[in-house]
Scaffold this motif. Structure first.
Motif, PDB file in Angstrom:
ATOM      1  N   THR A  94       3.871  35.845  14.541  1.00  0.00           N
ATOM      2  CA  THR A  94       4.485  35.953  16.005  1.00  0.00           C
ATOM      3  C   THR A  94       5.976  35.213  15.870  1.00  0.00           C
ATOM      4  N   SER A  95       6.132  34.719  14.515  1.00  0.00           N
ATOM      5  CA  SER A  95       7.722  34.067  14.670  1.00  0.00           C
ATOM      6  C   SER A  95       8.235  34.436  13.240  1.00  0.00           C
ATOM      7  N   THR A  96       9.578  34.936  13.310  1.00  0.00           N
ATOM      8  CA  THR A  96      10.455  35.387  11.832  1.00  0.00           C
ATOM      9  C   THR A  96      11.167  34.223  11.754  1.00  0.00           C
ATOM     10  N   ARG A  97      11.850  34.409  10.508  1.00  0.00           N
ATOM     11  CA  ARG A  97      12.781  33.283  10.185  1.00  0.00           C
ATOM     12  C   ARG A  97      13.747  33.091  11.207  1.00  0.00           C
ATOM     13  N   ASN A  98      14.218  34.227  12.031  1.00  0.00           N
ATOM     14  CA  ASN A  98      15.294  34.194  12.818  1.00  0.00           C
ATOM     15  C   ASN A  98      14.625  33.656  14.427  1.00  0.00           C
ATOM     16  N   GLY A  99      13.300  33.651  14.509  1.00  0.00           N
ATOM     17  CA  GLY A  99      12.686  32.956  15.708  1.00  0.00           C
ATOM     18  C   GLY A  99      12.333  34.108  16.721  1.00  0.00           C
ATOM     19  N   VAL A 100      12.412  35.130  16.202  1.00  0.00           N
ATOM     20  CA  VAL A 100      12.188  36.360  17.347  1.00  0.00           C
ATOM     21  C   VAL A 100      11.430  37.354  16.710  1.00  0.00           C
ATOM     22  N   GLY A 101      10.345  37.996  17.508  1.00  0.00           N
ATOM     23  CA  GLY A 101       9.762  39.204  17.064  1.00  0.00           C
ATOM     24  C   GLY A 101       8.521  38.947  16.244  1.00  0.00           C
ATOM     25  N   GLN A 102       7.786  40.172  15.931  1.00  0.00           N
ATOM     26  CA  GLN A 102       6.704  40.034  14.951  1.00  0.00           C
ATOM     27  C   GLN A 102       7.000  39.815  13.675  1.00  0.00           C
TER      28      GLN A 102
END
Length: 800
Positions: free
Chosen positions: A548-556
């Motif tokens: 539930t978290s990418t390196r940018n902090g948003v999205g799957q």
């Protein structure tokens, strides 16, 4: 059963009722410890599988044939750690037991009884985005799973005083244990009633307010009408003020029972109740670790500008909702964890005939985070955010049924095994900001997020063990697992004017299909030499939090399941009863290994396309003269990336990638050693008087992908004196006294650390340069925990 035994059973059940918060009847399996072919005086403390010691094909001893298939399987790289040699050792947690198995390393987690256990480095990949617990290793107690369906295991319910032995399955083990046995498995075996045969009680007390009182009660009886019973009960109450002002209180009770209803039918029950409350350990950067490792000087309990570089305090919204941040210590925030755990299990066994047994098992697992803590997931303006408060339960079930048959295959003696299984866990965890200056109460502010998800696994396992020759056993195994992870992660964002705002949601519905073949040969050339060769695979699917978290902090986060394909070659040498030596070399090829990192925005996980893990493991137990004993465990880990481009963001719209191939994998010490040399007077007036010196070494290791930052190596010395005396014709049958000085030379060392991400240099225009060492030294996200300084511990044990 005599009147005294009835009284003791009544007391045991009464204590269980007080410690348990709900009337769940919990069951488990009584699995007596078997050490075949051991020396008659003192069995080896730590050794490889004993399956091949009966002079016939390994694994076909008739005693082993009556045990479940996972107990001491031939071909498996499994270490049996018998806790008998640790009787005079203070055991605040299971670290002191597990460190005597090669291949195992233990790091300190977020509270005193939260440990990060690693087998061959596999469990050290976690960063601050995962709150607590163990990944990549399956945990069992007496054969009942204590890892939830999402692969999360916890150590706070593992009181080592309750265990007679721990089985450590090293290397990929999914063919035998399924999903999440990516790096191995652990089976903690409690004392049976027959082993206790009365009442054992003990008290440990020492530095930093440490006190642990425990009791074991057990008995085995045979009734001509009702059948045979074996019942054991354990309860403990442990408390400590903590060497870093991280107090904890842990209360637990365990019940293990076995009823032989008929000669062909058995019922095994298990129940665990655990109540933990502990303060959060404040993690540090390297500068703070070097200057003020225990956070006890410079007024660290109250955050002020003057102690900024010495206390590594945190930042939370001043109003508990959003907006301006205020700097706080974990003590000002009252950051703590209070959790209740109850596990209940029952197993039914039926013998169709002397060669075929059917087993069915059901386990119910309830974990309630009354007041939990999620480590800092976000780094906000001016420093590290959080931690945030976590609430809510995880409720899980596990059901499995299997059949084991010992019948010939093409004229060769063989064991056949087939199992179907299903498990499921439902987690609901709301997350809240913490309010400044609430101290021990840990009051909560606005809700910032909610995790609501399911995890389930379904599949089968099969295994064939064949006696190809009198000293040769071949094994083939297989598992297939369908895993589904689905749920919603909700984030609540509040504008500066505190106006309502719609939540942001990330929905996940992923499924994974994995298979794991295994094959091994075990050859006992003679009573002195045994050779093991094994090929095995393991897999581990990502948990919901990772998705539930990418390196940018948003999205799957589109993570794949991680897979581990390994080869082991081992040699066991037992030239005489007083010497055992085992050496195992391993080479493992990992695909899509999940690495958790913490960058300047958020904690996130990513797949490493390929990496290589290889090394050597050695254990030895030598008694050269009467009373003298040397026990040693050594592990060499050589782990590095073979295909991995580290994504550090973008400059001018172009991605900045760094090739990490050939770099060491972070948070894995190349060398670890645990060694004990002791003497116990075997006879005469001073019989039972003894002492030992213990040496623990961990080499330096990196904690970032660029290998810029290295944590220092350390060596610890522990000294112990003890006295054990049997008493004849008295109510008390045995008394044992001990006193230990741990970390004698008061070394300051790192007992736990998170993996941290490298990043680009900060400035008006970002340049594609990796953050130098100095940045990681001062970054609050470095996540270091200092180990315990010199401590004194004493204790007394009585056996009735």
């Amino acid at each position: 059963m005599n009147s005294r035994s009835k009284l003791m059973h009544g007391v045991a059940l009464g204590v269980l009722a007080l410690l348990s918060s709900s009337p769940i009847v919990h069951a488990q399996q009584a699995l007596p410890q078997i050490t075949i072919g051991a020396a008659p005086v003192r069995p080896p403390a730590v050794r490889e599988s004993t399956a091949g010691e009966a002079g016939i094909a390994p694994g076909f001893n008739p005693v082993r044939a009556k045990l479940p298939i996972y107990r001491d399987p031939p071909g498996q790289t499994v270490t049996i750690v018998n806790t008998k040699f640790l009787k005079p050792t203070p055991l605040a947690d299971v670290r002191r037991v597990l460190e005597y198995s090669p291949g195992v390393s233990v790091q300190q987690g977020n509270n005193p009884r939260d440990l990060l256990i690693s087998i061959r480095g596999s469990g050290n990949r976690l960063g601050p985005g995962f709150p607590t617990g163990i990944r990549n290793i399956m945990l069992y107690e007496d054969g009942f799973p204590i890892t939830t369906a999402d692969g999360n295991g916890r150590t706070d319910l593992l009181d080592p005083h309750s265990y007679t032995a721990i089985d450590v399955y090293r290397g990929p083990s999914s063919a035998l244990f399924g999903n999440y046995a990516y790096g191995g498995a652990l089976n903690f075996r409690t004392f049976s009633g027959a082993e206790i045969d009365g009442v054992h009680t003990g008290s440990e007390f020492g530095s930093f307010g440490y006190v642990n009182n425990y009791v074991r009660v057990g008995k085995a009886v045979v009734d001509s009408t009702l059948g045979a019973f074996d019942l054991s009960f354990f309860a403990s109450d442990a408390n400590s003020s903590g060497y870093a002002r991280n107090s904890f209180s842990g209360k637990q009770a365990k019940l293990l029972g076995r009823w032989d209803v008929t000669p062909t039918d058995r019922v095994i029950v298990k129940y665990i109740a655990n109540n933990l409350r502990s303060e959060f350990i404040n993690r540090e950067n390297i500068n703070v670790f070097n200057l003020n490792p225990f956070q006890q000087n410079y007024g660290c309990s109250i955050a002020v500008p003057l102690n900024l570089n010495l206390c590594n305090n945190l930042n939370v919204p001043a109003n508990g909702i959003s907006g301006a941040l205020t700097r706080q210590s974990v003590w000002q925030l009252g950051t703590h964890q209070n959790s209740l755990r109850q596990i209940a299990g029952v197993q039914f066994e039926h013998d169709f005939d002397s060669a075929t047994t059917w087993r069915s098992q059901f386990t119910y697992d309830y974990l309630d985070n009354i007041s939990g803590t999620w480590p800092p997931p976000i780094v906000g303006p001016g420093g590290q955010g959080g931690p945030v408060a976590l609430r809510g339960p995880t409720v899980g079930i596990t059901a499995q049924t299997d059949i084991t048959s010992h019948t010939d295959l093409f004229g060769f003696p063989a064991t056949h095994f087939l199992q179907f299984f299903y498990n499921n866990a439902k987690t609901t965890n709301p997350l809240f900001n913490q309010i400044a200056n609430t101290w021990y109460s840990g009051a909560i502010g606005a809700q910032v997020a909610k995790l609501d998800f399911y995890t389930s696994n379904i599949g089968l396992r099969a295994r064939e063990e064949i006696a190809l020759a009198p000293g040769l056993t071949g094994v083939v195994g297989f598992s297939a697992n369908w895993n589904r992870v689905w749920g919603v992660s909700t984030a609540y964002n509040y504008p500066a004017n505190l106006a309502p705002r719609f939540p942001t949601q990330v929905a996940v519905d992923n499924d994974y299909w994995n298979t794991a073949p295994e094959a091994s040969l075990t050859y006992r050339y003679n009573p002195e030499w045994q050779v093991r060769a094994r090929y095995a695979t393991g897999y581990g699917t990502p948990t919901f939090v990772f998705l539930t978290s990418t390196r940018n902090g948003v999205g799957q986060n589109p993570l794949k399941a991680q897979t581990n394909m390994g080869v082991d070659l081992g040699v066991d040498w037992t030239p005489r009863p007083d010497l055992t030596v085992s050496v195992t070399g391993f080479n493992e090829w990992h695909r899509n290994e999940i690495l958790t990192l913490n960058n300047a925005l958020v904690s996130y996980s990513q797949n490493i396309p390929s990496s290589l893990h290889r090394g050597v493991e050695l254990n030895a137990d030598w008694r050269p003269f009467d009373g003298w004993r040397l026990i040693a465990a050594y592990t060499f880990n050589n782990q590095f990336f073979t295909n991995y481009w580290d994504d550090l963001g973008s400059v001018g719209g172009r991605a900045v990638l760094y090739n990490r191939a050939g770099n060491r994998i972070p948070n894995v010490p190349p060398h670890t050693v645990t060694m004990r040399l002791g003497y116990d007077q075997p006879y005469g007036d001073l019989s039972g008087l003894g002492a030992y010196a213990e040496y623990i070494f961990k080499s330096n290791y990196t904690i970032d992908n660029a290998n810029f930052t290295t944590l220092p190596s350390y060596s610890l010395i522990n000294l112990n004196a003890h006295y054990n005396h049997d008493i004849d014709n008295f109510y008390v049958k045995n008394i044992e006294l001990f006193f230990e000085v741990s970390n004698v030379f008061n070394r300051t060392y790192v007992s736990g650390a998170f993996v941290v991400a490298n990043s680009l240099l900060a400035g008006p225009i970002q340049t594609p340069l990796v953050w130098p060492t100095g940045g990681l030294v001062t970054a609050q996200g470095a996540g270091i925990i200092a180990g315990q300084p010199r401590a004194f511990t004493g204790g007394i044990k009585l056996r009735f």
